[in-house]
Write a protein that holds these residues in place. Structure first.
Motif, PDB file in Angstrom:
ATOM      1  N   ILE A 343      -9.926  33.601   2.654  1.00 24.94           N
ATOM      2  CA  ILE A 343      -9.090  32.816   1.731  1.00 24.94           C
ATOM      3  C   ILE A 343      -9.481  31.332   1.753  1.00 24.94           C
ATOM      4  N   THR A 344      -9.907  30.822   2.907  1.00 24.58           N
ATOM      5  CA  THR A 344     -10.282  29.403   2.975  1.00 24.58           C
ATOM      6  C   THR A 344     -11.387  29.110   1.969  1.00 24.58           C
ATOM      7  N   GLY A 345     -12.343  30.030   1.870  1.00 22.95           N
ATOM      8  CA  GLY A 345     -13.433  29.848   0.918  1.00 22.95           C
ATOM      9  C   GLY A 345     -12.980  30.010  -0.524  1.00 22.95           C
ATOM     10  N   VAL A 419      -8.707  24.566  10.348  1.00 22.46           N
ATOM     11  CA  VAL A 419      -7.895  25.686   9.868  1.00 22.46           C
ATOM     12  C   VAL A 419      -8.240  26.966  10.603  1.00 22.46           C
ATOM     13  N   GLY A 420      -7.278  27.851  10.696  1.00 23.38           N
ATOM     14  CA  GLY A 420      -7.567  29.210  11.146  1.00 23.38           C
ATOM     15  C   GLY A 420      -6.759  29.631  12.340  1.00 23.38           C
ATOM     16  N   GLU A 421      -6.427  28.699  13.199  1.00 23.23           N
ATOM     17  CA  GLU A 421      -5.693  29.022  14.425  1.00 23.23           C
ATOM     18  C   GLU A 421      -5.203  27.699  15.019  1.00 23.23           C
ATOM     19  N   PRO A 422      -4.311  27.796  15.994  1.00 17.74           N
ATOM     20  CA  PRO A 422      -3.873  26.550  16.625  1.00 17.74           C
ATOM     21  C   PRO A 422      -5.078  25.861  17.270  1.00 17.74           C
ATOM     22  N   ILE A 423      -5.168  24.544  17.108  1.00 18.16           N
ATOM     23  CA  ILE A 423      -6.255  23.826  17.775  1.00 18.16           C
ATOM     24  C   ILE A 423      -5.696  23.236  19.062  1.00 18.16           C
ATOM     25  N   VAL A 443      -6.926  16.517   9.759  1.00 14.76           N
ATOM     26  CA  VAL A 443      -5.842  17.279   9.139  1.00 14.76           C
ATOM     27  C   VAL A 443      -5.876  18.715   9.662  1.00 14.76           C
ATOM     28  N   ASP A 444      -4.854  19.046  10.454  1.00 18.55           N
ATOM     29  CA  ASP A 444      -4.718  20.394  11.018  1.00 18.55           C
ATOM     30  C   ASP A 444      -3.859  21.179  10.039  1.00 18.55           C
ATOM     31  N   THR A 445      -4.510  22.004   9.228  1.00 18.85           N
ATOM     32  CA  THR A 445      -3.830  22.661   8.116  1.00 18.85           C
ATOM     33  C   THR A 445      -3.397  24.068   8.506  1.00 18.85           C
ATOM     34  N   PHE A 446      -2.111  24.307   8.503  1.00 20.58           N
ATOM     35  CA  PHE A 446      -1.597  25.658   8.761  1.00 20.58           C
ATOM     36  C   PHE A 446      -1.339  26.353   7.433  1.00 20.58           C
ATOM     37  N   TRP A 447      -1.891  27.545   7.288  1.00 22.35           N
ATOM     38  CA  TRP A 447      -1.592  28.380   6.115  1.00 22.35           C
ATOM     39  C   TRP A 447      -2.089  29.781   6.352  1.00 22.35           C
ATOM     40  N   GLN A 448      -1.983  30.635   5.359  1.00 19.46           N
ATOM     41  CA  GLN A 448      -2.344  32.046   5.497  1.00 19.46           C
ATOM     42  C   GLN A 448      -2.948  32.555   4.192  1.00 19.46           C
ATOM     43  N   THR A 449      -3.633  33.684   4.264  1.00 16.68           N
ATOM     44  CA  THR A 449      -4.126  34.331   3.043  1.00 16.68           C
ATOM     45  C   THR A 449      -2.958  34.441   2.051  1.00 16.68           C
ATOM     46  N   GLU A 450      -1.804  34.770   2.582  1.00 18.84           N
ATOM     47  CA  GLU A 450      -0.618  34.998   1.768  1.00 18.84           C
ATOM     48  C   GLU A 450      -0.076  33.720   1.124  1.00 18.84           C
ATOM     49  N   GLY A 532       5.206  35.525  10.504  1.00 26.07           N
ATOM     50  CA  GLY A 532       4.617  36.270  11.623  1.00 26.07           C
ATOM     51  C   GLY A 532       4.126  35.345  12.718  1.00 26.07           C
ATOM     52  N   ASP A 533       4.316  34.048  12.535  1.00 30.25           N
ATOM     53  CA  ASP A 533       3.916  33.080  13.559  1.00 30.25           C
ATOM     54  C   ASP A 533       5.129  32.524  14.284  1.00 30.25           C
ATOM     55  N   GLY A 534       4.925  32.215  15.563  1.00 32.14           N
ATOM     56  CA  GLY A 534       5.931  31.496  16.313  1.00 32.14           C
ATOM     57  C   GLY A 534       5.723  30.004  16.101  1.00 32.14           C
ATOM     58  N   GLY A 547       1.381  30.570  17.677  1.00 33.32           N
ATOM     59  CA  GLY A 547       0.554  31.784  17.587  1.00 33.32           C
ATOM     60  C   GLY A 547       1.334  32.965  17.040  1.00 33.32           C
ATOM     61  N   ARG A 548       0.654  34.074  16.820  1.00 31.45           N
ATOM     62  CA  ARG A 548       1.257  35.248  16.200  1.00 31.45           C
ATOM     63  C   ARG A 548       2.311  35.859  17.126  1.00 31.45           C
ATOM     64  N   ILE A 549       3.364  36.391  16.512  1.00 24.74           N
ATOM     65  CA  ILE A 549       4.375  37.061  17.319  1.00 24.74           C
ATOM     66  C   ILE A 549       4.526  38.503  16.872  1.00 24.74           C
ATOM     67  N   LEU A 553      -3.863  39.731  16.159  1.00 24.04           N
ATOM     68  CA  LEU A 553      -4.494  38.710  16.974  1.00 24.04           C
ATOM     69  C   LEU A 553      -5.541  37.967  16.176  1.00 24.04           C
ATOM     70  N   ASN A 554      -5.824  36.765  16.635  1.00 29.07           N
ATOM     71  CA  ASN A 554      -6.646  35.844  15.875  1.00 29.07           C
ATOM     72  C   ASN A 554      -7.931  35.588  16.666  1.00 29.07           C
ATOM     73  N   VAL A 555      -9.013  36.254  16.259  1.00 27.58           N
ATOM     74  CA  VAL A 555     -10.288  36.104  16.948  1.00 27.58           C
ATOM     75  C   VAL A 555     -11.169  35.192  16.106  1.00 27.58           C
TER      76      VAL A 555
HETATM   77  C1  WT7 Z   1      -3.007  33.001  10.372  1.00 29.68           C
HETATM   78  C2  WT7 Z   1      -3.433  33.289   8.960  1.00 29.68           C
HETATM   79  C3  WT7 Z   1      -5.496  30.120   6.311  1.00 29.68           C
HETATM   80  C4  WT7 Z   1      -6.895  30.420   6.324  1.00 29.68           C
HETATM   81  C5  WT7 Z   1      -7.465  31.002   7.545  1.00 29.68           C
HETATM   82  C6  WT7 Z   1      -6.727  32.143   8.179  1.00 29.68           C
HETATM   83  C7  WT7 Z   1      -3.271  31.248  11.894  1.00 29.68           C
HETATM   84  C8  WT7 Z   1      -4.142  29.422  10.383  1.00 29.68           C
HETATM   85  C9  WT7 Z   1      -3.592  27.632  11.507  1.00 29.68           C
HETATM   86  C10 WT7 Z   1      -3.331  26.340  12.047  1.00 29.68           C
HETATM   87  C11 WT7 Z   1      -2.206  27.379  13.821  1.00 29.68           C
HETATM   88  C12 WT7 Z   1      -3.118  28.753  12.209  1.00 29.68           C
HETATM   89  C13 WT7 Z   1      -1.814  31.658  11.849  1.00 29.68           C
HETATM   90  C14 WT7 Z   1      -1.690  32.295  10.468  1.00 29.68           C
HETATM   91  N1  WT7 Z   1      -3.489  29.856  11.488  1.00 29.68           N
HETATM   92  N2  WT7 Z   1      -4.206  28.090  10.394  1.00 29.68           N
HETATM   93  N3  WT7 Z   1      -3.755  25.215  11.457  1.00 29.68           N
HETATM   94  N4  WT7 Z   1      -2.637  26.270  13.207  1.00 29.68           N
HETATM   95  N5  WT7 Z   1      -2.427  28.623  13.362  1.00 29.68           N
HETATM   96  O1  WT7 Z   1      -6.073  32.943   7.233  1.00 29.68           O
HETATM   97  O2  WT7 Z   1      -6.570  35.247   8.089  1.00 29.68           O
HETATM   98  O3  WT7 Z   1      -4.562  34.817   6.615  1.00 29.68           O
HETATM   99  O4  WT7 Z   1      -4.639  33.987   8.997  1.00 29.68           O
HETATM  100  O5  WT7 Z   1      -3.955  32.117  10.978  1.00 29.68           O
HETATM  101  O6  WT7 Z   1      -1.573  32.596  12.838  1.00 29.68           O
HETATM  102  O7  WT7 Z   1      -0.610  33.170  10.340  1.00 29.68           O
HETATM  103  P1  WT7 Z   1      -5.464  34.317   7.681  1.00 29.68           P
END
Ligand code: WT7
Length: 682
Positions: A343-345, A419-423, A443-450, A532-534, A547-549, A553-555
Motif C-alpha cells: 500500500i505504501t507504494g 512507515v511500517g512498524e514502530p520505530i 515523520v513517523d507515519t502510522f497507517w495501514q493498507t486499510e 488491531g494495534d495497541g 504493536g499488534r494485539i 506479526l510484523n516482519v
Molecule cells: C500495520 C499495517 C502502512 C503501510 C505499511 C504497512 C504497523 C505501520 C507504523 C508506524 C507503528 C506501524 C501497524 C499497522 N505500522 N506504520 N509508523 N508505527 N506501527 O501496512 O501491511 O497494512 O500494516 O503496520 O501495526 O497496523 P500494513
C-alpha cells in the motif's frame, strides 16, 4: 484531545528555514485546521476537492456513513453523485491544465548503478493511453479486475493507471509473493487478465518472474479458473534498441541468463501490443464510490483479505496526506523506497505524488547493493529532498555504522519519513542525526493498507517530534483508546487504538466479503473502526503505537498472520500440528518462531527443517520464511485443547517466567520445550 500548546521539553523541533515555505508552519496552525477538518468536513475537504477535476459535482454531504454495526450495515460514502477519473487527475490535469508535460514524473533507477531512465508527465500520459487501448482491445471493461505482478519498473505504473483510465480495478500482487499466493489472489478477485514481466534482478539474484506467473496460471487452470491472457513485459530480455521512450540508453538490460518460456495461447508481448496502440484514450468517468483497486493484506484467519478502495475519497486523502506530511514543494525530488506492490507504494509512489505533480525516484534495487551506500548515492545523484523508508531498512544500515552514509553529502535532504512498524528511539536518533544531520524532521507515519493513507503522523514544520511516537492524528481522523470493556480512556492511557469516524481514504469493504469487513474491524467494539494495534497516549497527548494485539506479526514492515504460516507448515506430510509466534528481532522488528509437532513415524532432522522453510516460501513467499523452527513433540494446551500461545511466546523469547499456567493440561511439556528452544537462527 490535542493539547493547546505543544510541549517544550524532550522534543525535537523543526528547523526555522523549513517553516518559511511550509503548508502548515506551526502547531497552532495544525490545531486550527484539525478542528476545522472535524467540525466542518464539508468545507475542509470541499476546498481541497476544488484542485481536482470533476466531470460532475457531488450532491449532498461530503461524507455519509454508518460506523456502528448495531445500527445496520457498515458503509462509507464520500462525494456521492460526483464523477471523475483519477488517471485524468494525475496525468491530463498536470499535462494540460498545469502545463507540466515536460516535468519528470519518475527518475527510474535500476538495480545496477548506471541503469536509468526518466519519464515525463507527458510521456507517461501517452504510454498510459496506449496501454489503456491495449487493455480495451483485449476486452477489458469498466469494473473488470486485472492482476498485476511486476517488478519496480515504470511499466508497472503505466499498467495500473491504464486500468484506472478505463475504470478497471487493479489488483497488484507484490513480485516477492509465491505463485501459490498469486493464484489465490487471482481467483479471489476473479481477474480476467494478468500483466507480468519476464524477470528482474534483486541485487545479484536473478528472479524468473515469468516462471512463477506461469505456475500461478497453471494452478488457476487446475482449480477451474483459466485466465485467458497474460501480457508479458520483456524487461530483461529486451534488446537496448527496443526500449521505448527512454532518453538515455539503458546499460545492462539484455539478459542472456534468463530462460523465457512462452505460451502462444496465453502470452502476449507488451512491446508488440504497444506498437500498434493509439495514444489517445478518453477516460471512463467513474462514480465516487466505484471500486478503484483491490490490495490483499494478511488476515488473522490465514486467508488474505482483499482491501477495496474507491475513487474520490482515496484520491483526496492520498493527495492531501502526501502534500502535507512531506510538505511537498514544486522543486522537490521525492523518494519512497517501498515496493508498489504494498500500500505504501500505491499511495505514496503512484497516487499521492502524481496527484501533486511531484517528481519521484522509482528504485528497482536494494539498499545493500552493490554496497551499503546505495541509498545515499541515489539521494545525491537525484538531489532527493524528501525521503521515505522503513524502520527495518534503517536498523539494517545502522549496523554498518555511519561511514557508508558519510561517503555522500545528503545535503539536499529536507524531510525524512518512516512507515511500517514502530520505530525504536535508537533507530530514530540514528536516522535523525546521522542521515539527516539533525537538519531534517522525521515523520513517523502510522497507517495501514486499510486506512489508505497516513492517519497518525507529525507534520514536518508543525509537530514537535518525540522519537518513537507517531504523534497526532491527521486531518479528519479521530482516534480513541479503549480498554477491554470498550470504554474510551481519557488522558494518559494505554489500550486498543480505534477510530471514531471515517476519513475519505478508509477502505470500503473486503472484496466479495462485506461480512468479513464488518467482523474484522467493527464488531469487537461497536461504533469504532478497530485497528488491531495497541497504543499508549502520554501526558502530552502523543500517541505511541505499541504493536499488534491480534494474531498478526510484523516482519520487516510486512504484516503476516500466524495462521497463514501455520497452514503452510501443516501442509507438509511430516507435520501434524504447528503453532507460530513472534520473537523480537533486532533488524526485522519481529521474526517467525515456529513449533511443529510431527506425524507418527516422521523424524526431525536438518533436511526436514530445510523442506519446511521451502514449503512456507513456496506457499506464501520469501518474506514469510521461518526464522526458527522447533520440533515440539507436545504443545502447551488447555484442557479444552486450545494452544496457549502466550506460553509459546515466552519460550520463543527465552523467558523463564511463564506466568499463570494453571489451565495447562500437561505442564511437563513446557519444561521440555524450554530446554530444547532454538537460540540461533538458521
Ligand atoms: C500495520 C499495517 C502502512 C503501510 C505499511 C504497512 C504497523 C505501520 C507504523 C508506524 C507503528 C506501524 C501497524 C499497522 N505500522 N506504520 N509508523 N508505527 N506501527 O501496512 O501491511 O497494512 O500494516 O503496520 O501495526 O497496523 P500494513
Amino acid at each position: 484531545m490535542i493539547p493547546d500548546k505543544a510541549p517544550k521539553e524532550d522534543v525535537f523541533h523543526c528547523p526555522e528555514n523549513l517553516k518559511k515555505e511550509s503548508h502548515i508552519p506551526s502547531f497552532e496552525k495544525y490545531k486550527e485546521e484539525y478542528i476545522r477538518s472535524i467540525e466542518n468536513p464539508d468545507e475542509f475537504w470541499g476546498a481541497i476537492a476544488k484542485d481536482f477535476f470533476w466531470k460532475t459535482k457531488h450532491t449532498g454531504r461530503f461524507l455519509e456513513y454508518n460506523f456502528d454495526v448495531t445500527k445496520g450495515e457498515i458503509f462509507i460514502k464520500c462525494m456521492e453523485g460526483a464523477t471523475t477519473n483519477i488517471c485524468y487527475n494525475l496525468l491530463d490535469r498536470n499535462v494540460h491544465d498545469k502545463k507540466l508535460g515536460d516535468r519528470i514524473a519518475f527518475f527510474w533507477e535500476g538495480n545496477e548503478p548506471g541503469d536509468e531512465l526518466t519519464v515525463t508527465y507527458g510521456e507517461l500520459l501517452q504510454r498510459v493511453c496506449q496501454f489503456a487501448n491495449v487493455l480495451k482491445s483485449l476486452g477489458v471493461k469498466k469494473g473488470d479486475r486485472v492482476s498485476i505482478y511486476m517488478p519496480m519498473v515504470v511499466e508497472l505504473v503505466v499498467a495500473m493507471l491504464a486500468c484506472v483510465r478505463i475504470g478497471a480495478v487493479h489488483s497488484i500482487v507484490f513480485a516477492g509473493f509465491s505463485s501459490e499466493s498469486l493464484c489465490e489472489r487471482i481467483i479471489d478477485s476473479q481477474c480476467s487478465l494478468l500483466v507480468t514481466a519476464d524477470g528482474f534482478y534483486r541485487g545479484d539474484k536473478l528472479i524468473n518472474l515469468k516462471l512463477l506467473a506461469d505456475e500461478a496460471l497453471q494452478k488457476c487452470r487446475d482449480k477451474g479458473f483459466p485466465v485467458k491472457k497474460s501480457i508479458v513485459l520483456k524487461h530483461l530480455s529486451k534488446e537496448p534498441e527496443e526500449v521505448v521512450g527512454s532518453q538515455s540508453p539503458p546499460a545492462k538490460r539484455s539478459c542472456p541468463d534468463l530462460e523465457l518460456s512462452w505460451n502462444l495461447d496465453v502470452d502476449l508481448c507488451w512491446d508488440a501490443l504497444m506498437k500498434g496502440a493509439s495514444d489517445q484514450c478518453e477516460p471512463e468517468w467513474c462514480e465516487s464510490e466505484d471500486p478503484l483497486f483491490i490490495l490483499y493484506t494478511s488476515g488473522s484467519t490465514g486467508k488474505p483479505k482483499g482491501v477495496l478502495h474507491t475513487v474520490s475519497g482515496y484520491l483526496l486523502f492520498v493527495a492531501t496526506t502526501f502534500k502535507l506530511v512531506f510538505d511537498h514543494q514544486p522543486d522537490d525530488v521525492y523518494w519512497c523506497t517501498a515496493d508498489i506492490g504494498w500500500i505504501t507504494g500505491h499511495s505514496y509512489i503512484t497516487y499521492g505524488p502524481l496527484a501533486n505533480g511531484a517528481s519521484s525516484v522509482l528504485f528497482e534495487g536494494l539498499p545493500t547493493y552493490p554496497d551499503m551506500s546505495r541509498m545515499w548515492a541515489i539521494v545525491d545523484k537525484y538531489r532527493v529532498t524528501k525521503f521515505y523508508t522503513a524502520p527495518t531498512a534503517i536498523r539494517m544500515l545502522m549496523k554498518y555504522g555511519s561511514e557508508p552514509v558519510q561517503r555522500y553529502t545528503r545535503k539536499s535532504l529536507k524531510v525524512l519519513g518512516t512507515v511500517g512498524e514502530p520505530i525504536n528511539p535508537e533507530a530514530w536518533q540514528w536516522y535523525y542525526s546521522v542521515v539527516g544531520e539533525g537538519r531534517c524532521p522525521v515523520v513517523d507515519t502510522f497507517w495501514q493498507t486499510e486506512t489508505g493513507g497516513h492517519v497518525l503522523t507529525p507534520l514536518p514544520a508543525a509537530t514537535p517530534m518525540k522519537p518513537g511516537s507517531a504523534t497526532f492524528p491527521f486531518f479528519g481522523v479521530v482516534p480513541a483508546i479503549l480498554n477491554d470493556s470498550g470504554e474510551e480512556l481519557e488522558g494518559p492511557s494505554e489500550g486498543y487504538l480505534v477510530f471514531k469516524q471515517p476519513w475519505p481514504g478508509v477502505m470500503r469493504t473486503v472484496y466479495g466479503n462485506h461480512e468479513r469487513f464488518e467482523t474484522t474491524y467493527f464488531r469487537k467494539f461497536p461504533g469504532y473502526y478497530v485497528t488491531g494495534d495497541g497504543c499508549r497516549r502520554d501526558e502530552d497527548g502523543y500517541y505511541w503505537i505499541t504493536g499488534r494485539i491480534d494474531d498478526m506479526l510484523n516482519v520487516s514492515g510486512h504484516l503476516l498472520s500466524t495462521a497463514e504460516v501455520e497452514s503452510a507448515l501443516v501442509e507438509h506430510k511430516a507435520v501434524a500440528e504447528a503453532a507460530v509466534v513472534s520473537r523480537p528481532h533486532p533488524v526485522k522488528g519481529e521474526s517467525l518462531y515456529c513449533f511443529v509437532t510431527l506425524t507418527d513415524g516422521a523424524t526431525y532432522n536438518a533436511t526436514l527443517e530445510a523442506e519446511l522453510r521451502k514449503q512456507v516460501r513456496e506457499k506464501i513467499g520469501a518474506i514469510a520464511t521461518p526464522d526458527y523452527i522447533q520440533n515440539a513433540p507436545g504443545l502447551p494446551k488447555t484442557r479444552s485443547g486450545k494452544i496457549m500461545r502466550r506460553v509459546l511466546r515466552k519460550i520463543a523469547c527465552g523467558e523463564k517466567d511463564m506466568g499463570d499456567i494453571s489451565t495447562l493440561a500437561d505442564s511437563g511439556v513446557v519444561d521440555e520445550l524450554y530446554r530444547n528452544r532454538c537460540c540461533t537462527t538458521a
